[in-house]
Write an enzyme that holds these catalytic residues in place. Sequence first.
Site, PDB file in Angstrom:
ATOM      1  N   TYR A  10      28.240  48.834  17.064  1.00 31.37           N
ATOM      2  CA  TYR A  10      27.869  49.600  15.868  1.00 31.37           C
ATOM      3  C   TYR A  10      27.769  48.726  14.605  1.00 31.37           C
ATOM      4  O   TYR A  10      26.677  48.544  14.042  1.00 31.37           O
ATOM      5  CB  TYR A  10      28.900  50.725  15.696  1.00 31.37           C
ATOM      6  CG  TYR A  10      28.819  51.527  14.419  1.00 31.37           C
ATOM      7  CD1 TYR A  10      27.598  51.953  13.905  1.00 31.37           C
ATOM      8  CD2 TYR A  10      29.981  51.874  13.732  1.00 31.37           C
ATOM      9  CE1 TYR A  10      27.553  52.706  12.729  1.00 31.37           C
ATOM     10  CE2 TYR A  10      29.945  52.626  12.575  1.00 31.37           C
ATOM     11  CZ  TYR A  10      28.725  53.032  12.071  1.00 31.37           C
ATOM     12  OH  TYR A  10      28.682  53.770  10.917  1.00 31.37           O
ATOM     13  N   ILE A  11      28.876  48.135  14.185  1.00 34.09           N
ATOM     14  CA  ILE A  11      28.833  47.380  12.922  1.00 34.09           C
ATOM     15  C   ILE A  11      28.108  46.050  13.126  1.00 34.09           C
ATOM     16  O   ILE A  11      27.326  45.608  12.277  1.00 34.09           O
ATOM     17  CB  ILE A  11      30.265  47.163  12.365  1.00 34.09           C
ATOM     18  CG1 ILE A  11      30.983  48.518  12.251  1.00 34.09           C
ATOM     19  CG2 ILE A  11      30.218  46.476  11.005  1.00 34.09           C
ATOM     20  CD1 ILE A  11      32.457  48.426  11.901  1.00 34.09           C
ATOM     21  N   LEU A  32      28.640  44.060  26.548  1.00 31.05           N
ATOM     22  CA  LEU A  32      27.989  45.361  26.749  1.00 31.05           C
ATOM     23  C   LEU A  32      28.948  46.417  27.299  1.00 31.05           C
ATOM     24  O   LEU A  32      28.501  47.417  27.860  1.00 31.05           O
ATOM     25  CB  LEU A  32      26.739  45.249  27.642  1.00 31.05           C
ATOM     26  CG  LEU A  32      25.607  44.382  27.074  1.00 31.05           C
ATOM     27  CD1 LEU A  32      24.398  44.420  28.001  1.00 31.05           C
ATOM     28  CD2 LEU A  32      25.187  44.835  25.669  1.00 31.05           C
ATOM     29  N   GLY A  35      28.861  47.873  23.610  1.00 28.81           N
ATOM     30  CA  GLY A  35      27.534  47.652  23.027  1.00 28.81           C
ATOM     31  C   GLY A  35      26.457  48.135  23.989  1.00 28.81           C
ATOM     32  O   GLY A  35      26.740  48.469  25.145  1.00 28.81           O
ATOM     33  N   ALA A  78      33.270  41.270  18.219  1.00 25.87           N
ATOM     34  CA  ALA A  78      33.605  41.718  19.578  1.00 25.87           C
ATOM     35  C   ALA A  78      35.079  42.096  19.689  1.00 25.87           C
ATOM     36  O   ALA A  78      35.947  41.240  19.563  1.00 25.87           O
ATOM     37  CB  ALA A  78      33.285  40.605  20.573  1.00 25.87           C
ATOM     38  N   TYR A 145      46.380  48.046  18.417  1.00 25.21           N
ATOM     39  CA  TYR A 145      45.065  47.654  17.879  1.00 25.21           C
ATOM     40  C   TYR A 145      45.245  46.859  16.585  1.00 25.21           C
ATOM     41  O   TYR A 145      44.730  45.737  16.445  1.00 25.21           O
ATOM     42  CB  TYR A 145      44.196  48.901  17.640  1.00 25.21           C
ATOM     43  CG  TYR A 145      42.983  48.608  16.793  1.00 25.21           C
ATOM     44  CD1 TYR A 145      42.000  47.728  17.253  1.00 25.21           C
ATOM     45  CD2 TYR A 145      42.824  49.172  15.534  1.00 25.21           C
ATOM     46  CE1 TYR A 145      40.894  47.436  16.467  1.00 25.21           C
ATOM     47  CE2 TYR A 145      41.727  48.886  14.751  1.00 25.21           C
ATOM     48  CZ  TYR A 145      40.760  48.014  15.216  1.00 25.21           C
ATOM     49  OH  TYR A 145      39.685  47.711  14.438  1.00 25.21           O
ATOM     50  N   ASN A 174      37.278  53.029   6.735  1.00 29.19           N
ATOM     51  CA  ASN A 174      36.452  53.764   7.717  1.00 29.19           C
ATOM     52  C   ASN A 174      34.973  53.503   7.464  1.00 29.19           C
ATOM     53  O   ASN A 174      34.551  53.408   6.316  1.00 29.19           O
ATOM     54  CB  ASN A 174      36.755  55.254   7.630  1.00 29.19           C
ATOM     55  CG  ASN A 174      38.147  55.563   8.137  1.00 29.19           C
ATOM     56  OD1 ASN A 174      39.113  54.948   7.684  1.00 29.19           O
ATOM     57  ND2 ASN A 174      38.267  56.470   9.068  1.00 29.19           N
ATOM     58  N   LEU A 194      35.161  60.787  12.969  1.00 25.52           N
ATOM     59  CA  LEU A 194      35.026  62.059  12.260  1.00 25.52           C
ATOM     60  C   LEU A 194      33.568  62.507  12.054  1.00 25.52           C
ATOM     61  O   LEU A 194      33.187  63.593  12.511  1.00 25.52           O
ATOM     62  CB  LEU A 194      35.742  61.944  10.892  1.00 25.52           C
ATOM     63  CG  LEU A 194      35.588  63.147   9.984  1.00 25.52           C
ATOM     64  CD1 LEU A 194      36.243  64.376  10.592  1.00 25.52           C
ATOM     65  CD2 LEU A 194      36.173  62.864   8.604  1.00 25.52           C
TER      66      LEU A 194
HETATM   67  N1  UFG Z   1      39.317  63.569  12.722  1.00 24.04           N
HETATM   68  C1  UFG Z   1      39.278  64.945  12.961  1.00 24.04           C
HETATM   69  N2  UFG Z   1      38.503  65.389  14.000  1.00 24.04           N
HETATM   70  C2  UFG Z   1      37.768  64.538  14.792  1.00 24.04           C
HETATM   71  C3  UFG Z   1      37.816  63.148  14.538  1.00 24.04           C
HETATM   72  C4  UFG Z   1      38.607  62.704  13.492  1.00 24.04           C
HETATM   73  O1  UFG Z   1      39.925  65.734  12.266  1.00 24.04           O
HETATM   74  O2  UFG Z   1      37.093  65.019  15.717  1.00 24.04           O
HETATM   75  C5  UFG Z   1      40.138  63.085  11.605  1.00 24.04           C
HETATM   76  C6  UFG Z   1      41.230  62.104  12.057  1.00 24.04           C
HETATM   77  O3  UFG Z   1      42.375  62.811  12.465  1.00 24.04           O
HETATM   78  C7  UFG Z   1      41.419  61.272  10.798  1.00 24.04           C
HETATM   79  C8  UFG Z   1      40.025  61.241  10.166  1.00 24.04           C
HETATM   80  O4  UFG Z   1      39.316  62.319  10.745  1.00 24.04           O
HETATM   81  O5  UFG Z   1      42.286  61.934   9.932  1.00 24.04           O
HETATM   82  C9  UFG Z   1      39.275  59.943  10.460  1.00 24.04           C
HETATM   83  O6  UFG Z   1      39.311  59.699  11.854  1.00 24.04           O
HETATM   84  P1  UFG Z   1      38.383  58.611  12.583  1.00 24.04           P
HETATM   85  O7  UFG Z   1      38.705  58.693  14.036  1.00 24.04           O
HETATM   86  O8  UFG Z   1      36.971  58.793  12.156  1.00 24.04           O
HETATM   87  O9  UFG Z   1      38.880  57.245  11.966  1.00 24.04           O
HETATM   88  P2  UFG Z   1      40.333  56.602  11.943  1.00 24.04           P
HETATM   89  O10 UFG Z   1      40.777  56.687  10.516  1.00 24.04           O
HETATM   90  O11 UFG Z   1      41.263  57.140  12.936  1.00 24.04           O
HETATM   91  O12 UFG Z   1      40.024  55.151  12.491  1.00 24.04           O
HETATM   92  C10 UFG Z   1      39.306  54.195  11.783  1.00 24.04           C
HETATM   93  C11 UFG Z   1      38.676  53.208  12.759  1.00 24.04           C
HETATM   94  C12 UFG Z   1      39.717  52.404  13.483  1.00 24.04           C
HETATM   95  C13 UFG Z   1      40.675  51.806  12.491  1.00 24.04           C
HETATM   96  C14 UFG Z   1      41.262  52.887  11.629  1.00 24.04           C
HETATM   97  C15 UFG Z   1      42.205  52.335  10.613  1.00 24.04           C
HETATM   98  O13 UFG Z   1      37.868  53.885  13.684  1.00 24.04           O
HETATM   99  O14 UFG Z   1      39.109  51.387  14.229  1.00 24.04           O
HETATM  100  O15 UFG Z   1      40.207  53.550  10.945  1.00 24.04           O
HETATM  101  O16 UFG Z   1      42.994  53.365  10.146  1.00 24.04           O
HETATM  102  F1  UFG Z   1      41.696  51.192  13.122  1.00 24.04           F
END
Ligand code: UFG
Length: 332
Positions: A10-11, A32, A35, A78, A145, A174, A194
């Site tokens: 993605y990024i 892959l 990816g 990666a 992680y 994020n 999210l």
């Molecule tokens: N969330 C929901 N419903 C969903 C998905 C997410 O409510 O279906 C909420 C999560 O609980 C969180 C927020 O949306 O509160 C963001 O969640 P994401 O999964 O989008 O992102 P994260 O903050 O968990 O994770 C991101 C990166 C990670 C990184 C992290 C650092 O994806 O790689 O930020 O905090 F480690």
Amino acid sequence: MILITGGAGYIGSHTVINFLDNGKDIVIFDNLENGHIETVQTLQKLGNVKFEQGDLRNIEDIEHVFEKYDIDAVIHFAAFALVGESVENPAKYYRNNTFGTLNLLDTMIKHNVKKIVFSSTCATYGEPEYTPIDENHRQNPINPYGASKLMVERIMEDYDRAYGLKSIKLRYFNVAGCDSQIRIGEWHEPETHLIPNILKSTFKCEQPFKIFGEDYDTEDGTCIRDYVNVEDLAEAHRLALDYLNRENKSDVFNLGTENGDSVKNIFDTCEKVLDKKIPVEVAPRRAGDPAKLYANAKKAKEILGWQPSRSIQDSIKTAYMWEKYFVEELQK
Ligand code: UFG
């Protein structure tokens, strides 16, 4: 040439486009696993992009790339990046993210390539002691992680002192949105993030979107995050490499918008931007989610000259266009 590991992800793929737009020749190295070859094929139509499939856990795979191409610098994406999975299977994270990076760094030193931009994460900070989080915030990751990435940051500091390897560590918050021409986008299987999950709920047969917890200590009870646009983030990598070429100095930068948005906030903005009612329900908290994470990114602005300019509405619009294309065309 610039080596971009994880350039089919993605990024990484968005950063490839940014570098191509700035006249660079690219080698993508990707196993892959996350990816996609379709992404590589799209990128190859846009400029001089070579592709080598390989895995950083096998040092011969990466050695082969340094023997075959004249590499000037490395942009290293990666990695595996799912917090929950890292708790269940830490070996996968330390082997790939930490040990794999060690293979990469050793190969770089052997071939006298001494510039690297590394994708680190705000997950290296752990539970925040204060917000907005600046680069001096204590680093105390609460999952493998974040720990796997923090170890790499430390290794890079030692490799600078011992071998003169210069690194820029970029700690992302994020990431959201996709290429404004919708040539590539966010494509994770399974999707856990999210915004794509909210958008997926707008298509027929998808489940209602689940809010993970509305009992956090925040204004509306849902978690707050800092959503930076992926094209803005890609630009920061180019600026970071320019900085390395100019100053030949290691450093670390947060990358975020400095705005905190709650889950409900993002959900409401999606409904407004798309002018649609989206099915939603409240679910229990997801393990390991801190209540509030957002960046102080002044250092990147002042020193790298980075100016994130795309709004959360821009990110939602492009992410939606990509989802639509994905559902209608790619998944036929
Ligand atoms: N969330 C929901 N419903 C969903 C998905 C997410 O409510 O279906 C909420 C999560 O609980 C969180 C927020 O949306 O509160 C963001 O969640 P994401 O999964 O989008 O992102 P994260 O903050 O968990 O994770 C991101 C990166 C990670 C990184 C992290 C650092 O994806 O790689 O930020 O905090 F480690």
